[in-house]
Scaffold this motif. Structure first.
Motif, PDB file in Angstrom:
ATOM      1  N   GLN A 148       0.858  -1.175   0.000  1.00 40.28           N
ATOM      2  CA  GLN A 148       0.000   0.000   0.000  1.00 40.28           C
ATOM      3  C   GLN A 148       0.897   1.228   0.000  1.00 40.28           C
ATOM      4  O   GLN A 148       1.852   1.305   0.762  1.00 40.28           O
ATOM      5  CB  GLN A 148      -0.929  -0.024   1.214  1.00 40.28           C
ATOM      6  CG  GLN A 148      -1.900  -1.190   1.159  1.00 40.28           C
ATOM      7  CD  GLN A 148      -2.910  -1.193   2.279  1.00 40.28           C
ATOM      8  OE1 GLN A 148      -3.121  -2.208   2.931  1.00 40.28           O
ATOM      9  NE2 GLN A 148      -3.568  -0.076   2.517  1.00 40.28           N
ATOM     10  N   SER A 149       0.578   2.175  -0.849  1.00 46.07           N
ATOM     11  CA  SER A 149       1.514   3.253  -1.165  1.00 46.07           C
ATOM     12  C   SER A 149       1.827   4.139   0.028  1.00 46.07           C
ATOM     13  O   SER A 149       2.946   4.626   0.159  1.00 46.07           O
ATOM     14  CB  SER A 149       0.957   4.109  -2.307  1.00 46.07           C
ATOM     15  OG  SER A 149      -0.335   4.587  -1.953  1.00 46.07           O
ATOM     16  N   ARG A 194      -2.866  -3.827  -9.740  1.00 47.76           N
ATOM     17  CA  ARG A 194      -3.095  -2.557  -9.044  1.00 47.76           C
ATOM     18  C   ARG A 194      -4.583  -2.313  -8.820  1.00 47.76           C
ATOM     19  O   ARG A 194      -5.383  -2.433  -9.746  1.00 47.76           O
ATOM     20  CB  ARG A 194      -2.501  -1.413  -9.858  1.00 47.76           C
ATOM     21  CG  ARG A 194      -2.522  -0.061  -9.177  1.00 47.76           C
ATOM     22  CD  ARG A 194      -1.874   1.005 -10.079  1.00 47.76           C
ATOM     23  NE  ARG A 194      -0.483   0.680 -10.339  1.00 47.76           N
ATOM     24  CZ  ARG A 194       0.523   1.117  -9.614  1.00 47.76           C
ATOM     25  NH1 ARG A 194       0.302   1.873  -8.556  1.00 47.76           N
ATOM     26  NH2 ARG A 194       1.766   0.796  -9.940  1.00 47.76           N
ATOM     27  N   TRP A 234     -10.717  -3.909  -0.955  1.00 53.45           N
ATOM     28  CA  TRP A 234     -10.468  -2.786  -0.052  1.00 53.45           C
ATOM     29  C   TRP A 234     -11.417  -2.896   1.139  1.00 53.45           C
ATOM     30  O   TRP A 234     -12.635  -2.998   0.980  1.00 53.45           O
ATOM     31  CB  TRP A 234     -10.678  -1.441  -0.726  1.00 53.45           C
ATOM     32  CG  TRP A 234      -9.489  -0.952  -1.473  1.00 53.45           C
ATOM     33  CD1 TRP A 234      -9.306  -0.913  -2.813  1.00 53.45           C
ATOM     34  CD2 TRP A 234      -8.286  -0.405  -0.907  1.00 53.45           C
ATOM     35  NE1 TRP A 234      -8.072  -0.383  -3.128  1.00 53.45           N
ATOM     36  CE2 TRP A 234      -7.428  -0.066  -1.968  1.00 53.45           C
ATOM     37  CE3 TRP A 234      -7.851  -0.174   0.406  1.00 53.45           C
ATOM     38  CZ2 TRP A 234      -6.160   0.495  -1.774  1.00 53.45           C
ATOM     39  CZ3 TRP A 234      -6.602   0.378   0.603  1.00 53.45           C
ATOM     40  CH2 TRP A 234      -5.769   0.705  -0.473  1.00 53.45           C
ATOM     41  N   SER A 277     -10.692   1.742  -8.884  1.00 50.60           N
ATOM     42  CA  SER A 277     -10.212   1.609 -10.251  1.00 50.60           C
ATOM     43  C   SER A 277      -9.277   0.421 -10.324  1.00 50.60           C
ATOM     44  O   SER A 277      -8.391   0.269  -9.473  1.00 50.60           O
ATOM     45  CB  SER A 277      -9.469   2.877 -10.677  1.00 50.60           C
ATOM     46  OG  SER A 277      -8.844   2.707 -11.919  1.00 50.60           O
ATOM     47  N   ARG A 278      -9.464  -0.407 -11.338  1.00 51.13           N
ATOM     48  CA  ARG A 278      -8.551  -1.519 -11.568  1.00 51.13           C
ATOM     49  C   ARG A 278      -8.274  -1.619 -13.067  1.00 51.13           C
ATOM     50  O   ARG A 278      -8.936  -2.337 -13.791  1.00 51.13           O
ATOM     51  CB  ARG A 278      -9.113  -2.829 -11.045  1.00 51.13           C
ATOM     52  CG  ARG A 278      -8.017  -3.911 -11.024  1.00 51.13           C
ATOM     53  CD  ARG A 278      -8.358  -5.023 -10.116  1.00 51.13           C
ATOM     54  NE  ARG A 278      -7.302  -6.021 -10.085  1.00 51.13           N
ATOM     55  CZ  ARG A 278      -7.504  -7.292  -9.836  1.00 51.13           C
ATOM     56  NH1 ARG A 278      -8.743  -7.720  -9.611  1.00 51.13           N
ATOM     57  NH2 ARG A 278      -6.488  -8.135  -9.809  1.00 51.13           N
ATOM     58  N   PHE A 302      -6.417   9.445  -3.050  1.00 47.12           N
ATOM     59  CA  PHE A 302      -6.135   8.195  -3.758  1.00 47.12           C
ATOM     60  C   PHE A 302      -5.326   7.284  -2.835  1.00 47.12           C
ATOM     61  O   PHE A 302      -4.286   7.683  -2.324  1.00 47.12           O
ATOM     62  CB  PHE A 302      -5.312   8.446  -5.023  1.00 47.12           C
ATOM     63  CG  PHE A 302      -6.047   9.187  -6.101  1.00 47.12           C
ATOM     64  CD1 PHE A 302      -6.056  10.567  -6.122  1.00 47.12           C
ATOM     65  CD2 PHE A 302      -6.725   8.489  -7.091  1.00 47.12           C
ATOM     66  CE1 PHE A 302      -6.739  11.260  -7.119  1.00 47.12           C
ATOM     67  CE2 PHE A 302      -7.407   9.173  -8.092  1.00 47.12           C
ATOM     68  CZ  PHE A 302      -7.407  10.559  -8.101  1.00 47.12           C
ATOM     69  N   GLU A 313      -3.405   3.708  -3.073  1.00 46.77           N
ATOM     70  CA  GLU A 313      -2.947   2.765  -4.088  1.00 46.77           C
ATOM     71  C   GLU A 313      -2.530   1.441  -3.450  1.00 46.77           C
ATOM     72  O   GLU A 313      -1.956   1.409  -2.352  1.00 46.77           O
ATOM     73  CB  GLU A 313      -1.756   3.343  -4.842  1.00 46.77           C
ATOM     74  CG  GLU A 313      -1.994   4.721  -5.457  1.00 46.77           C
ATOM     75  CD  GLU A 313      -2.885   4.652  -6.683  1.00 46.77           C
ATOM     76  OE1 GLU A 313      -3.392   5.701  -7.098  1.00 46.77           O
ATOM     77  OE2 GLU A 313      -3.086   3.536  -7.222  1.00 46.77           O
ATOM     78  N   CYS A 314      -2.788   0.380  -4.175  1.00 55.20           N
ATOM     79  CA  CYS A 314      -2.422  -0.954  -3.702  1.00 55.20           C
ATOM     80  C   CYS A 314      -1.886  -1.758  -4.873  1.00 55.20           C
ATOM     81  O   CYS A 314      -2.510  -1.792  -5.943  1.00 55.20           O
ATOM     82  CB  CYS A 314      -3.646  -1.650  -3.107  1.00 55.20           C
ATOM     83  SG  CYS A 314      -3.368  -3.368  -2.597  1.00 55.20           S
ATOM     84  N   VAL A 315      -0.743  -2.399  -4.666  1.00 54.70           N
ATOM     85  CA  VAL A 315      -0.126  -3.219  -5.709  1.00 54.70           C
ATOM     86  C   VAL A 315       0.226  -4.574  -5.122  1.00 54.70           C
ATOM     87  O   VAL A 315       0.766  -4.657  -4.019  1.00 54.70           O
ATOM     88  CB  VAL A 315       1.154  -2.540  -6.245  1.00 54.70           C
ATOM     89  CG1 VAL A 315       1.836  -3.436  -7.277  1.00 54.70           C
ATOM     90  CG2 VAL A 315       0.835  -1.189  -6.857  1.00 54.70           C
ATOM     91  N   SER A 372      -6.964   0.656  -6.934  1.00 57.45           N
ATOM     92  CA  SER A 372      -6.943   1.957  -6.283  1.00 57.45           C
ATOM     93  C   SER A 372      -8.277   2.278  -5.640  1.00 57.45           C
ATOM     94  O   SER A 372      -9.340   2.006  -6.219  1.00 57.45           O
ATOM     95  CB  SER A 372      -6.611   3.043  -7.305  1.00 57.45           C
ATOM     96  OG  SER A 372      -5.375   2.770  -7.932  1.00 57.45           O
ATOM     97  N   CYS A 419      -5.864  -3.156   2.103  1.00 57.90           N
ATOM     98  CA  CYS A 419      -6.000  -3.770   0.787  1.00 57.90           C
ATOM     99  C   CYS A 419      -5.623  -5.237   0.907  1.00 57.90           C
ATOM    100  O   CYS A 419      -4.756  -5.601   1.720  1.00 57.90           O
ATOM    101  CB  CYS A 419      -5.079  -3.064  -0.196  1.00 57.90           C
ATOM    102  SG  CYS A 419      -5.019  -3.821  -1.840  1.00 57.90           S
TER     103      CYS A 419
END
Lengths: 112, 112
Positions: free
Chosen positions: A6-7, A73, A34, A67-68, A20, A22-24, A75, A91
């Motif tokens: 997680q960013s 990723r 989420w 968003s995917r 925002f 973010e998750c990767v 978001s 996430c």
């Protein structure tokens, strides 16, 4: 060997700002989630996705969008942050057909 | 989606066996039962998963009766480091529409 990243660990935003998160993930998982976690309420599902560009509402989607665009990723977007969105956001990802979730470390968001 | 019910909190002493029970009366045929452990400021992490009867791994055992309406996580000889929140998750694949919603968890406190 962090697998779900997680960013931001900590964020402070003001009411009305767009946020925002973010998750990767690097495990090639199809499913991503989420959650938000608040004291006494456990983990509550906001949105999940089982494929690129697919999204499904969880139990508390109001005030959030996701968003995917790429498999790795996912978001979470708060269009206009409010103080009641102050929370820990988690996430997670999983393989298809399984409910074994791998979680990130979480992002603690404070909205002033 | 099977709703889960767990005790809010439990206390134990080092070296004791701890059993945490989760009720899930409306579990569906395709649902698996998965337990997670969460330490403060971290995301939950997978402990064990089962479908029926008994499953054992290096950290815990999971007992599931024939009717599958409940499950019991067993932690042998707990230590102080087992102090955490434990979540029971019951569900199927997200692609089937299952939201994989967590309950409020059980807060386990292990004392010296």
């Amino acid at each position: 060997d962090v697998k779900v990243t997680q960013s931001s660990r900590y964020l402070v935003k003001r009411t009305g700002e767009k946020v925002f998160l973010e998750c990767v993930q690097d495990m090639d998982h199809e499913n991503m989630f989420w959650y938000r976690q608040d004291p006494g309420l456990g983990l509550r599902l906001i949105y999940f996705s089982y494929d690129v560009k697919m999204k499904e509402k969880g139990d508390i989607p109001e005030g959030y969008s996701v968003s995917r665009e790429k498999k790795e990723r996912f978001s979470l977007i708060l269009e206009s942050a409010s103080t009641n969105q102050t929370s820990m956001y988690l996430c997670a990802s999983s393989r298809p057909g399984a409910n074994v979730l791998t979680f990130g470390a979480g992002s603690r968001l404070t909205v002033l | 989606l099977a709703k889960t019910t767990q005790p809010i909190s439990m206390d134990s002493y080092e070296g004791q066996e701890v059993n945490i029970t989760c009720s899930h009366n409306n579990i569906a045929t395709n649902d698996y039962i998965t337990w997670y452990q969460q330490f403060p400021s971290q995301g939950p992490r997978f402990i064990i998963q089962g479908y029926k009867t008994k499953v054992t791994n290096e950290v815990a055992s999971l007992f599931i009766p024939a009717d599958r309406k409940s499950s019991t996580l067993s932690l042998p000889r707990v230590s102080l480091s087992d102090t955490a929140v434990y979540y029971c998750l019951v569900g199927d694949s997200p692609r089937s529409g299952d939201k994989l919603t967590f309950g409020t968890g059980t807060r386990l406190a292990v004392r010296p």
